[in-house]
Write a protein that holds these residues in place. Structure first.
Motif, PDB file in Angstrom:
ATOM      1  N   UNK A  37       0.833  -1.194   0.000  1.00 44.80           N
ATOM      2  CA  UNK A  37       0.000   0.000   0.000  1.00 44.80           C
ATOM      3  C   UNK A  37       0.870   1.246   0.000  1.00 44.80           C
ATOM      4  N   UNK A  38       0.456   2.221  -0.759  1.00 48.03           N
ATOM      5  CA  UNK A  38       1.126   3.511  -0.761  1.00 48.03           C
ATOM      6  C   UNK A  38       0.599   4.296   0.444  1.00 48.03           C
ATOM      7  N   UNK A  39       1.446   4.466   1.458  1.00 45.52           N
ATOM      8  CA  UNK A  39       1.009   5.092   2.712  1.00 45.52           C
ATOM      9  C   UNK A  39       0.535   6.521   2.519  1.00 45.52           C
ATOM     10  N   UNK A  40       1.165   7.259   1.594  1.00 47.34           N
ATOM     11  CA  UNK A  40       0.752   8.640   1.376  1.00 47.34           C
ATOM     12  C   UNK A  40      -0.615   8.688   0.707  1.00 47.34           C
ATOM     13  N   UNK A  41      -0.898   7.729  -0.173  1.00 44.80           N
ATOM     14  CA  UNK A  41      -2.204   7.671  -0.816  1.00 44.80           C
ATOM     15  C   UNK A  41      -3.293   7.359   0.213  1.00 44.80           C
ATOM     16  N   UNK A  42      -2.998   6.456   1.147  1.00 43.52           N
ATOM     17  CA  UNK A  42      -3.935   6.119   2.227  1.00 43.52           C
ATOM     18  C   UNK A  42      -4.169   7.346   3.112  1.00 43.52           C
ATOM     19  N   UNK A  43      -3.101   8.089   3.414  1.00 43.72           N
ATOM     20  CA  UNK A  43      -3.226   9.309   4.223  1.00 43.72           C
ATOM     21  C   UNK A  43      -4.091  10.341   3.516  1.00 43.72           C
ATOM     22  N   UNK A  44      -3.910  10.491   2.199  1.00 40.18           N
ATOM     23  CA  UNK A  44      -4.706  11.464   1.446  1.00 40.18           C
ATOM     24  C   UNK A  44      -6.192  11.106   1.469  1.00 40.18           C
TER      25      UNK A  44
END
Length: 122
Positions: free
Chosen positions: A5-12
Motif C-alpha cells: 500500500x502507498x502510505x501517502x495515498x492512504x493518508x490522502x
C-alpha cells in the motif's frame, strides 16, 4: 505477488474523509498541517474565500535559524508557535485543527501544542 500500500495515498484518502466534515470560515479558520520526511508546514486557511491567512514552516529563513541543532519534534513546536503568532497578529484567536490525515502524535501533536502555547484556541 503481494502489493504494498502507498502510505501517502492512504493518508490522502483519510484527509479527504476528514475534510468532508471540517472546513474553515472567516470567524474560525482551519489550521492545516503537512509533514514531509524532513520538514513540517502549517497554514491557517479560510475555506470560504480559499485564502491562506497565515503560514509557517521549517523552510523559512528565520525559523530555519531557530531550528538548527534541534530535533524534528522541537522544530514542530517552533513552527506551531510561529504560525500562532502570525494568526494572532491578524486577529485570529480560534481555529479548527486539521491534522492532514496524520495520526495525532509526534510532530503533529507538538505543532498543535506549540500553537496552543502561543495563544491559539482549538
Amino acid at each position: 505477488m503481494i502489493s504494498k500500500k502507498n502510505k501517502n495515498q492512504v493518508r490522502k484518502g483519510r484527509h479527504l474523509r476528514v475534510r468532508n466534515k471540517i472546513s474553515g470560515t472567516a470567524g474560525k479558520p482551519r489550521l492545516n498541517v503537512y509533514r514531509s520526511t524532513s520538514n513540517i508546514y502549517a497554514q491557517v486557511i479560510d475555506d470560504d474565500k480559499g485564502v491562506t491567512l497565515a503560514s509557517s514552516s521549517t523552510v523559512e529563513k528565520d525559523i530555519m535559524a531557530k531550528v538548527k541543532g534541534k530535533n524534528k519534534k522541537e522544530a514542530a513546536t517552533i513552527v506551531g508557535e510561529a504560525v500562532a503568532k502570525k494568526a494572532i497578529a491578524k486577529g485570529i484567536k480560534e481555529v479548527v485543527f486539521d491534522r492532514g490525515g496524520y495520526v495525532y502524535t509526534g510532530r503533529v501533536e507538538k505543532l498543535a501544542d506549540g500553537a496552543r502555547a502561543a495563544g491559539l484556541k482549538f
